[in-house]
Design a protein around this motif. Sequence first.
Motif, PDB file in Angstrom:
ATOM      1  N   UNK A  13       0.790  -0.801   0.330  1.00 45.07           N
ATOM      2  CA  UNK A  13       0.615   0.016   0.043  1.00 45.07           C
ATOM      3  C   UNK A  13       0.398   1.550   0.145  1.00 45.07           C
ATOM      4  N   UNK A  14       0.250   2.184  -1.013  1.00 42.90           N
ATOM      5  CA  UNK A  14       1.224   3.816  -0.949  1.00 42.90           C
ATOM      6  C   UNK A  14      -0.062   4.203  -0.324  1.00 42.90           C
ATOM      7  N   UNK A  15       1.005   4.891   1.142  1.00 40.16           N
ATOM      8  CA  UNK A  15       0.070   5.972   1.902  1.00 40.16           C
ATOM      9  C   UNK A  15      -0.537   7.410   1.044  1.00 40.16           C
ATOM     10  N   UNK A  16      -1.972   7.799   1.171  1.00 38.60           N
ATOM     11  CA  UNK A  16      -1.972   9.637   1.021  1.00 38.60           C
ATOM     12  C   UNK A  16      -3.064   9.808   1.494  1.00 38.60           C
ATOM     13  N   UNK A  17      -3.041  10.635   1.516  1.00 39.68           N
ATOM     14  CA  UNK A  17      -4.454  11.608   2.342  1.00 39.68           C
ATOM     15  C   UNK A  17      -5.876  11.262   2.357  1.00 39.68           C
ATOM     16  N   UNK A  18      -6.309  11.571   3.300  1.00 42.85           N
ATOM     17  CA  UNK A  18      -8.011  11.210   2.700  1.00 42.85           C
ATOM     18  C   UNK A  18      -7.858  11.602   1.389  1.00 42.85           C
ATOM     19  N   UNK A  19      -8.069  13.202   1.166  1.00 42.87           N
ATOM     20  CA  UNK A  19      -8.938  14.465   0.236  1.00 42.87           C
ATOM     21  C   UNK A  19      -7.836  13.558  -1.799  1.00 42.87           C
TER      22      UNK A  19
END
Length: 182
Positions: free
Chosen positions: A118-124
Amino acid sequence: MKRKYSLFLIIFSLFFISIHVVSVEAHSSLINASPGEDAVLDNPTNEIELSFNTKIENGSTLFLTTDTSEKVEPASIQINDTMLLATFSQDLSPGTYTVNWEVLGADGHIIQNNYSFTVKGSEESVQPESKQDKQAASKSTEIETNTSSSEKPTTLIYGIISLFAIAGIALLAWVWFGRNKK
């Protein structure tokens, strides 16, 4: 005495044949991956590196699938002895990716498997719509991955079958030579 010598020679020959059969079944298997299985990456990357226990040949490849089942192809793949390096034209967008790899081992066998990270990212964050924007990979600390469950048992099964075959032939030879002893 000649019968005992023949029996010994048959058993000895079968033993060495079975050892050869078991050793030939040592296929290529994944030993390290970057990013590794179930890795969660804080920073995106555009590379995936896979290391194998044996030399891999040209024609080995990989591709990614996203959590929305879209296929992402690398811009280039480099193969160097036991390593496969896939480079993507852009960093991966946040999301979950499955690495689908297929390698041609030096023994001529094709081995394939997959794992996810998984690559993390902001919810937006919004994933780009174009395929090119979705292409990428992630690099993290090398994380050791387990060998495919379908690779190791094959060797074990051939070994067990070989041992039973030797035992069966030895039993038949013992019965045959024992009856003719009258």
